[in-house]
Structure formats: C-alpha cells, structure tokens
Design a protein around this motif. Structure first.
Motif, PDB file in Angstrom:
ATOM      1  N   GLY A   6      23.275  73.890  18.192  1.00  0.00           N
ATOM      2  CA  GLY A   6      22.742  73.031  17.136  1.00  0.00           C
ATOM      3  C   GLY A   6      23.541  71.765  16.901  1.00  0.00           C
ATOM      4  O   GLY A   6      23.253  71.012  15.960  1.00  0.00           O
ATOM      5  N   ASP A   7      24.523  71.473  17.766  1.00  0.00           N
ATOM      6  CA  ASP A   7      25.338  70.266  17.592  1.00  0.00           C
ATOM      7  C   ASP A   7      24.488  68.997  17.663  1.00  0.00           C
ATOM      8  O   ASP A   7      24.647  68.078  16.865  1.00  0.00           O
ATOM      9  N   THR A   8      23.594  68.953  18.658  1.00  0.00           N
ATOM     10  CA  THR A   8      22.772  67.758  18.855  1.00  0.00           C
ATOM     11  C   THR A   8      21.943  67.463  17.612  1.00  0.00           C
ATOM     12  O   THR A   8      21.896  66.330  17.125  1.00  0.00           O
ATOM     13  N   GLY A   9      21.290  68.498  17.077  1.00  0.00           N
ATOM     14  CA  GLY A   9      20.461  68.310  15.895  1.00  0.00           C
ATOM     15  C   GLY A   9      21.247  67.821  14.700  1.00  0.00           C
ATOM     16  O   GLY A   9      20.801  66.932  13.967  1.00  0.00           O
ATOM     17  N   GLU A  10      22.425  68.388  14.496  1.00  0.00           N
ATOM     18  CA  GLU A  10      23.222  67.978  13.335  1.00  0.00           C
ATOM     19  C   GLU A  10      23.678  66.531  13.463  1.00  0.00           C
ATOM     20  O   GLU A  10      23.696  65.793  12.467  1.00  0.00           O
ATOM     21  N   ILE A  11      24.037  66.108  14.674  1.00  0.00           N
ATOM     22  CA  ILE A  11      24.440  64.714  14.883  1.00  0.00           C
ATOM     23  C   ILE A  11      23.295  63.768  14.543  1.00  0.00           C
ATOM     24  O   ILE A  11      23.481  62.739  13.887  1.00  0.00           O
ATOM     25  N   VAL A  12      22.088  64.119  14.977  1.00  0.00           N
ATOM     26  CA  VAL A  12      20.909  63.298  14.679  1.00  0.00           C
ATOM     27  C   VAL A  12      20.672  63.221  13.173  1.00  0.00           C
ATOM     28  O   VAL A  12      20.409  62.146  12.622  1.00  0.00           O
ATOM     29  N   VAL A  13      20.771  64.361  12.494  1.00  0.00           N
ATOM     30  CA  VAL A  13      20.555  64.392  11.043  1.00  0.00           C
ATOM     31  C   VAL A  13      21.567  63.496  10.329  1.00  0.00           C
ATOM     32  O   VAL A  13      21.203  62.683   9.467  1.00  0.00           O
ATOM     33  N   ARG A  14      22.830  63.635  10.686  1.00  0.00           N
ATOM     34  CA  ARG A  14      23.866  62.849  10.003  1.00  0.00           C
ATOM     35  C   ARG A  14      23.676  61.356  10.254  1.00  0.00           C
ATOM     36  O   ARG A  14      23.899  60.532   9.357  1.00  0.00           O
ATOM     37  N   ALA A  15      23.275  60.994  11.469  1.00  0.00           N
ATOM     38  CA  ALA A  15      23.052  59.583  11.773  1.00  0.00           C
ATOM     39  C   ALA A  15      21.901  59.031  10.932  1.00  0.00           C
ATOM     40  O   ALA A  15      21.962  57.899  10.428  1.00  0.00           O
TER      41      ALA A  15
ATOM     42  N   VAL B 281      20.678  60.355   7.955  1.00  0.00           N
ATOM     43  CA  VAL B 281      20.979  60.414   6.521  1.00  0.00           C
ATOM     44  C   VAL B 281      21.927  59.299   6.107  1.00  0.00           C
ATOM     45  O   VAL B 281      21.888  58.812   4.974  1.00  0.00           O
ATOM     46  N   ALA B 282      22.783  58.857   7.036  1.00  0.00           N
ATOM     47  CA  ALA B 282      23.718  57.771   6.726  1.00  0.00           C
ATOM     48  C   ALA B 282      22.982  56.501   6.290  1.00  0.00           C
ATOM     49  O   ALA B 282      23.542  55.659   5.590  1.00  0.00           O
ATOM     50  N   GLN B 283      21.719  56.374   6.682  1.00  0.00           N
ATOM     51  CA  GLN B 283      20.931  55.204   6.310  1.00  0.00           C
ATOM     52  C   GLN B 283      20.397  55.285   4.875  1.00  0.00           C
ATOM     53  O   GLN B 283      19.766  54.346   4.395  1.00  0.00           O
ATOM     54  N   PHE B 284      20.634  56.421   4.215  1.00  0.00           N
ATOM     55  CA  PHE B 284      20.080  56.625   2.883  1.00  0.00           C
ATOM     56  C   PHE B 284      21.147  56.911   1.836  1.00  0.00           C
ATOM     57  O   PHE B 284      20.901  57.604   0.864  1.00  0.00           O
ATOM     58  N   HIS B 285      22.360  56.397   2.061  1.00  0.00           N
ATOM     59  CA  HIS B 285      23.441  56.586   1.089  1.00  0.00           C
ATOM     60  C   HIS B 285      22.969  56.112  -0.290  1.00  0.00           C
ATOM     61  O   HIS B 285      22.343  55.059  -0.391  1.00  0.00           O
ATOM     62  N   PRO B 286      23.194  56.858  -1.388  1.00  0.00           N
ATOM     63  CA  PRO B 286      24.065  58.030  -1.502  1.00  0.00           C
ATOM     64  C   PRO B 286      23.338  59.374  -1.419  1.00  0.00           C
ATOM     65  O   PRO B 286      23.731  60.333  -2.077  1.00  0.00           O
ATOM     66  N   VAL B 287      22.271  59.465  -0.652  1.00  0.00           N
ATOM     67  CA  VAL B 287      21.601  60.752  -0.476  1.00  0.00           C
ATOM     68  C   VAL B 287      22.547  61.726   0.214  1.00  0.00           C
ATOM     69  O   VAL B 287      23.214  61.381   1.196  1.00  0.00           O
TER      70      VAL B 287
ATOM     71  N   ALA C 152      29.956  55.262   5.401  1.00  0.00           N
ATOM     72  CA  ALA C 152      29.754  56.586   5.970  1.00  0.00           C
ATOM     73  C   ALA C 152      30.908  56.905   6.903  1.00  0.00           C
ATOM     74  O   ALA C 152      31.551  56.004   7.464  1.00  0.00           O
ATOM     75  N   VAL C 153      31.177  58.194   7.091  1.00  0.00           N
ATOM     76  CA  VAL C 153      32.254  58.623   7.984  1.00  0.00           C
ATOM     77  C   VAL C 153      32.052  58.051   9.377  1.00  0.00           C
ATOM     78  O   VAL C 153      33.004  57.585  10.021  1.00  0.00           O
ATOM     79  N   GLU C 154      30.803  58.065   9.850  1.00  0.00           N
ATOM     80  CA  GLU C 154      30.521  57.574  11.201  1.00  0.00           C
ATOM     81  C   GLU C 154      30.892  56.100  11.352  1.00  0.00           C
ATOM     82  O   GLU C 154      31.434  55.687  12.386  1.00  0.00           O
ATOM     83  N   GLU C 155      30.621  55.306  10.325  1.00  0.00           N
ATOM     84  CA  GLU C 155      30.932  53.873  10.381  1.00  0.00           C
ATOM     85  C   GLU C 155      32.433  53.643  10.402  1.00  0.00           C
ATOM     86  O   GLU C 155      32.944  52.844  11.186  1.00  0.00           O
TER      87      GLU C 155
END
Length: 274
Positions: free
Chosen positions: A15-24, A26-32, A253-256
C-alpha cells in the motif's frame, strides 16, 4: 478552519504507492487533514467487503492499487453499488500500457518491492531515522547524511522519515534552551545541517492543537507566545552559530520542505550514503 477526511488505501501489496498518491493530493488542500488507513495485502473479496462497510459508515474515500484484475473489478463494481467513492490508481494505467506495448501485465502484487540493493538502502535509512530521532542517541549526528535542527513541532520527525524513504540517513536534534546541545553538532560540515524555523503564529496554533490531542489545556507554557518566541530566538542563535541553511516550514507540507532540503543537499554535492 481545518477539516478531516478518512481515506482507505486498499492494496494487494503493502500500500506504499497508494499512500504516496493520497499524501501528494491532500497536500493541495491544506489545512485538510487526511486520516489514512491502509488495508494491505488484500487477497479476497471478503476483505474488500469489510473495507467497503467501514468506508460507507464513515463516508470515507477508497483509493485502491489492486493489480489482480478480479479484485480490481470486484472493488469497482461493489463500490458503485454501495455508493462509496472509490478511485482506481493502477487499473487505467495498466490497461493503457498493455494496449500500447501489446504485452500482458504480469498481475503480480509487490513487484516494485523487489529486494534489491536500493530497497535495503531504504530500509537502512528508515532504521537510522528511528534510532537517531530526537537526539535519543547523539552518535548519529556524525553518521548522518543530513542533520535537522529545530524547536519542537517543526516537523523534524516526519521529515526524517520522508527523507529516509528517499534513502537519506537523517538524524534530528531538538533545540531547547534548557537542554545541552550535542558537541558533535559543531564538528559537522555546515552543509550537512539544515535548520527548521517557523512563524510564532503558526507554531502557537500547532502546539495548542497538540496539547488538545493529548487532553491537556491549551494554555500550558509549552504553547504560550512568550515561550515560543524565546525558543525561536534561541534556535535562531544556534543556527547562526552553526552557519547552516535555514528553511521556514510555516504553512508548508512535509513533501515541499523535504524537496527544498534535497535541493540544498544535492546543491552541495552530497548524495545518499556519502
């Protein structure tokens, strides 16, 4: 005001791939805030039914990375019948690749987790980040590719783990006026150290939310403006003495932030594991 959404990541692998996609996304909807719940190694329709029941009850979204066609088709059909929002990440892409290449997909879950040298470097980096988190063992400072320094709640631990998945060995050191700094910190080349700072207003909100999550009053000294300003001033002084690059994580976001750190590190000619 922040909002929360529950997202189930369903996979016939880890499930790593799916979680990476989700986090990427959701980062566009901060502070969701996304409450991500994995359902890994799904091998039967019964497990899919259980996830669908939970998702329907919670009005959650399902994102699935199922490579086995039978399971993928079953998820799509049953989610539509139950009125659950379900997103197929791999299906359309696999279909397009089969069409373009004329080659049938192998339909084997987990092929991107082949145990090669790259995989073991990632595992080593993750274990390193856990061991040397929050300066529990200061010997990690000298062994790390990157050392993160900053006051509490500047995302040091999430960043360490994210960078570990990029195969960087990361140690992090909290900057607290009352605690003695590890002397090893001042022996490091400055390009291996990254300072994390944050605006007083942002940190005040984050710390209050943290206290609430712990069931504590949000007016504790830890979250007061006076305490935060004192800590940030101390941290700024330390970072100036270290001569390190400083990144403001306010509203990032952490990713940024991780991307900025990797740019800095690579700009100084440091690669993973040097």
């Amino acid at each position: 005001m922040s909002a929360e959404i529950v997202i189930y990541v369903v996979s016939d692998s880890a499930g790593d791939t799916g979680e990476i996609v989700v986090r990427a996304a959701v980062a566009q909807f901060h502070p969701v805030y996304a409450d991500i719940r994995r359902a890994p190694f799904v091998q039967d329709e019964g497990t899919i039914e259980k996830v669908l029941d939970k998702a329907k009850a919670e009005k959650a979204v399902i994102l699935y990375t199922l490579v086995i066609p039978g399971l993928r088709d079953y998820m799509a059909r049953r989610a539509a019948e139950e009125g659950v929002a379900a997103i197929d990440v791999l299906g359309p892409l696999i279909g397009s690749l089969e069409s373009q290449t004329g080659i049938k997909a192998r339909q084997e879950p987990g092929l991107n987790h082949v145990l090669d040298a790259d995989y073991f470097r990632k595992v080593d980096a993750v274990e390193f980040a856990v061991k040397y988190d929050d300066a529990k063992d200061t010997t990690g400072v000298m062994k790390a590719d990157i050392v993160l320094v900053g006051v509490s709640r500047t995302s040091k631990t999430p960043l360490s783990m994210y960078l570990a998945h990029k195969k960087f060995k990361v140690a992090n050191v909290p900057l607290v006026p009352e605690l003695r700094l590890p002397p090893e910190l001042f022996k490091l080349p400055k390009h291996r150290i990254v300072g994390l700072t944050i605006g007083t207003h942002y940190l005040n909100i984050i710390r209050k939310e943290r206290l609430k999550a712990l069931g504590l009053p949000d007016n504790a000294p830890y979250a007061t403006t006076e305490r935060i300003e004192r800590e940030l001033a101390y941290a700024d002084d330390v970072m100036q003495r270290l001569g390190c690059v400083v990144i403001d994580v306010s509203n990032r976001a952490v990713e940024e932030t991780a991307s900025l750190i990797m740019e800095c590190v690579r700009g100084n000619g440091l690669s993973r594991g040097e």
